[in-house]
Design an enzyme around this catalytic site. Structure first.
Site, PDB file in Angstrom:
ATOM      1  N   CYS A  57      20.020 -50.397 -13.199  1.00 21.48           N
ATOM      2  CA  CYS A  57      19.421 -49.085 -13.448  1.00 21.48           C
ATOM      3  C   CYS A  57      19.674 -48.606 -14.878  1.00 21.48           C
ATOM      4  O   CYS A  57      18.880 -47.849 -15.437  1.00 21.48           O
ATOM      5  CB  CYS A  57      19.988 -48.048 -12.486  1.00 21.48           C
ATOM      6  SG  CYS A  57      19.980 -48.508 -10.749  1.00 21.48           S
ATOM      7  N   CYS A 130      20.756 -44.400 -12.818  1.00 21.80           N
ATOM      8  CA  CYS A 130      21.167 -44.582 -11.422  1.00 21.80           C
ATOM      9  C   CYS A 130      21.235 -43.247 -10.677  1.00 21.80           C
ATOM     10  O   CYS A 130      21.202 -42.174 -11.275  1.00 21.80           O
ATOM     11  CB  CYS A 130      22.513 -45.304 -11.382  1.00 21.80           C
ATOM     12  SG  CYS A 130      22.820 -46.174  -9.820  1.00 21.80           S
ATOM     13  N   CYS A 202      16.074 -48.575  -8.574  1.00 17.83           N
ATOM     14  CA  CYS A 202      15.431 -49.081  -7.353  1.00 17.83           C
ATOM     15  C   CYS A 202      14.008 -48.532  -7.221  1.00 17.83           C
ATOM     16  O   CYS A 202      13.763 -47.345  -7.428  1.00 17.83           O
ATOM     17  CB  CYS A 202      16.260 -48.724  -6.139  1.00 17.83           C
ATOM     18  SG  CYS A 202      17.898 -49.480  -6.141  1.00 17.83           S
ATOM     19  N   GLU A 452      27.258 -43.250   1.232  1.00 18.79           N
ATOM     20  CA  GLU A 452      25.977 -43.546   1.860  1.00 18.79           C
ATOM     21  C   GLU A 452      26.132 -44.648   2.902  1.00 18.79           C
ATOM     22  O   GLU A 452      27.022 -45.474   2.814  1.00 18.79           O
ATOM     23  CB  GLU A 452      24.959 -43.972   0.795  1.00 18.79           C
ATOM     24  CG  GLU A 452      24.588 -42.836  -0.143  1.00 18.79           C
ATOM     25  CD  GLU A 452      23.614 -43.260  -1.220  1.00 18.79           C
ATOM     26  OE1 GLU A 452      23.318 -44.478  -1.327  1.00 18.79           O
ATOM     27  OE2 GLU A 452      23.150 -42.392  -1.975  1.00 18.79           O
ATOM     28  N   SER A 478      21.482 -43.494   1.995  1.00 22.08           N
ATOM     29  CA  SER A 478      20.738 -43.910   0.816  1.00 22.08           C
ATOM     30  C   SER A 478      19.307 -43.431   0.942  1.00 22.08           C
ATOM     31  O   SER A 478      18.766 -43.281   2.047  1.00 22.08           O
ATOM     32  CB  SER A 478      20.762 -45.438   0.714  1.00 22.08           C
ATOM     33  OG  SER A 478      19.781 -45.888  -0.192  1.00 22.08           O
TER      34      SER A 478
END
Length: 562
Positions: A57, A130, A202, A452, A478
């Protein structure tokens, strides 16, 4: 050459270093880094660069920081770059290290605040990637209230596995499929080698892309920032524009709290729920609003979600990723449809100096595309986030309901104190269809850090139980989690919340359309169990996690430490 005349407010802090004979030692140190006497008369701009080698990231952010510095210099400012931390959720997920993720948000905010305030900077640019980077940066901006702008590093491109697009979500779910015997180790290894093909956050509408979207919608980043992929060459040009824009913000004296209004937060919530965004947006937007002095609570999310259609087909509950949306105009395409339906405050001000509506209308978009549905024919008539209350969550809980808006789940509680025991039971096949999994003592104080649960939720989905097993926790999920997963249950178990009093086999009812989360216990039974309950000893007694556990607030208040 004569120094350009500037409004005094452009050096509203750095003048303390450059305008007084008594500050000669400070100026001597500045000139040791190559500054000239002329530079000392220019505004000082902090550039918080969150580049690091610990996550894809952020691995590429240095080049954006350099371009932003060029933009500042071109507009007659002096840039000062510094770094701060990142914890990769995707890498630490499922390990004890995941407890540090939410804690890192506070450290990021604190460190940016301390450097910018301590070094008397006039303006602030943050460049981040991130999940916890984004809220951490915005929290610092709201605290400092100096002219500021955010830049997102962009999302990753999808990988390719057997002719199909894949991403990190597929790898987590493949672990569950492998445990069940539905996938070979060879295939799992082949998938992990191609799922993340390079730099960027992501790719689905997980937490990073949800929060970058919210920041663009709130007006704290340039139009297109949230959806342009990390590898897109336009990102370098954007970074230079970020530097120039910051200098204009300084000249016009536009500050974060001028932009981060209640209307701006309502716009962010509206877009997030219309897209099926991460439950973490609830936690982070409340935290940012707290720093900005804006009253924002769980009821605002539920009110807006009830009145906002769910119109975007993106992972984890849909088909597409942010790079796909970018091809059709990005977040602007979503906002145009919501604006035309009267669901956004179009007159909200942004860092461009223009209103949200003006920004959105200037972006070319493609109407005929598969990612964004029409308002008239949505994926669901209501938004993707729901706030639940009941005797199990009297102060609230959050569920992402994409695909489950009208469902009611009822079943026996399978109770686990903390995540590892639950994950092991799921992998062994001990959790069956119809069970309601309770994972507790994972809240802000109890974990600590509210880690998470993607490993757990992905294991459930990977075993084919994604629609048949509900999971309830005082921890969080998440942005890649999907299915009937309830998080942020408040009060948390560590402070004696009702979730701490649930026993194995108690009947739990999760009523999504009724916004209710209850356990079938009488008040007398609750009272009896409460009299016998004792808190667990803290998991950490020294260090950052112990300090965080002592300071952190409830998830319903954003889990802030200030």
């Amino acid at each position: 050459m004569a120094t350009k005349s500037r409004p005094a407010h452009m050096k509203h802090r750095s003048s303390e270093l450059t305008g007084d004979p008594q500050r000669a030692p400070a100026r001597a140190m500045l000139m040791a880094m190559g500054l000239t006497q002329d530079d000392l008369q220019k505004p000082f701009v902090a550039i918080a660069n969150l580049a690091s080698d610990v996550t894809p990231c952020n691995v590429h952010l240095d080049r954006f920081a350099q371009a932003a510095k060029e933009g500042v210099r071109a507009a007659d400012g002096v840039p000062f770059e510094f770094g701060t931390i990142t914890v990769s959720d995707g890498i630490s997920m499922g390990t004890e290290g995941m407890k540090t993720s939410l804690v890192s948000r506070e450290v990021i905010a604190d460190s940016i605040e301390l450097v910018t305030f301590g070094e008397r900077m006039d303006g602030l640019i943050t460049i981040a990637g991130c999940d916890k980077n984004m809220p951490g940066c915005l929290m610092a901006m709201a605290r400092l209230n100096v002219p500021s702008i955010f830049m997102y590093g962009g999302s990753i491109m999808p990988g390719q596995f057997r002719g199909k697009d894949v991403n990190i979500q597929d790898v987590f779910e493949a672990v569950g499929a492998y445990a069940k015997g539905d996938m070979t180790l060879e295939d799992l290894t082949a998938l992990e080698c191609v799922a993340c093909p390079g730099e960027g956050s992501c790719g689905g509408l997980f937490t990073a892309n949800t929060m970058s979207t919210c920041i663009e919608v709130m007006g704290m980043s340039l139009p297109g920032d949230a959806s342009t992929p990390a590898i897109d060459p336009r990102k370098l040009g954007e970074a230079r524009d970020v530097g120039r824009t910051l200098m204009r913000l300084l000249e016009e004296d536009i500050r974060p709290r001028d932009i981060l209004t209640k209307q701006a937060f309502e716009n962010a919530i509206t877009v997030a729920v219309s897209m099926g965004g991460s439950t973490n947006s609830v936690l982070h937007l409340i935290a940012i609003a707290t720093e900005a002095g804006v009253e924002l609570g769980l009821d605002d999310f539920d009110r807006i979600s009830r009145n906002t259609p769910y119109i975007v087909d993106m992972k984890p509950s849909g088909k597409y990723v942010m790079a796909d949306l970018s091809r059709y105009g990005g977040i602007a395409l979503v906002m145009k449809r919501l604006l035309n339906a009267g669901l956004l405050h179009g007159d909200a001000m942004t860092i461009t100096g223009k209103t949200l509506r003006e920004n959105v209308e200037a972006v070319p978009t493609i109407d005929d595309q598969p990612v964004v549905y029409s308002i008239e024919n949505p994926r669901s008539p209501t938004g993707g986030l729901v706030i639940l209350r009941g005797n199990l969550a009297p102060e609230g809980a959050v569920i992402k309901v994409a695909g489950h808006q009208e469902k009611v789940f009822e079943g026996p509680a399978r109770v686990f104190d903390q995540e590892p025991a639950a994950f092991q039971a799921i992998q062994r096949g001990d959790v069956k269809a119809g069970d309601i999994v309770i994972i507790r003592y994972e809240g802000p104080k109890g974990g600590p850090g509210m880690q998470e649960m993607l490993s757990v939720t992905a294991a459930i989905v990977g075993q084919g139980l994604g629609d048949d097993v509900a999971l309830i926790t005082d921890g969080r999920f998440s942005g890649a989690s999907h299915g009937p997963m309830v998080g942020h249950v408040c009060p948390e178990a560590a402070v004696g919340g009702p979730i701490a009093l649930v026993n194995e086999g108690d009947i739990i009812t999760l009523d999504i359309p009724g916004r209710q989360l209850n356990v079938k216990l009488t008040e007398e039974e609750f009272t009896d169990r409460r009299s016998k309950w004792k808190p667990l000893p803290p998991n950490y007694t020294t260090g950052a996690l112990a300090k965080y556990a002592k300071l952190v607030s409830s998830a319903s208040k954003g889990a802030v430490t200030g």
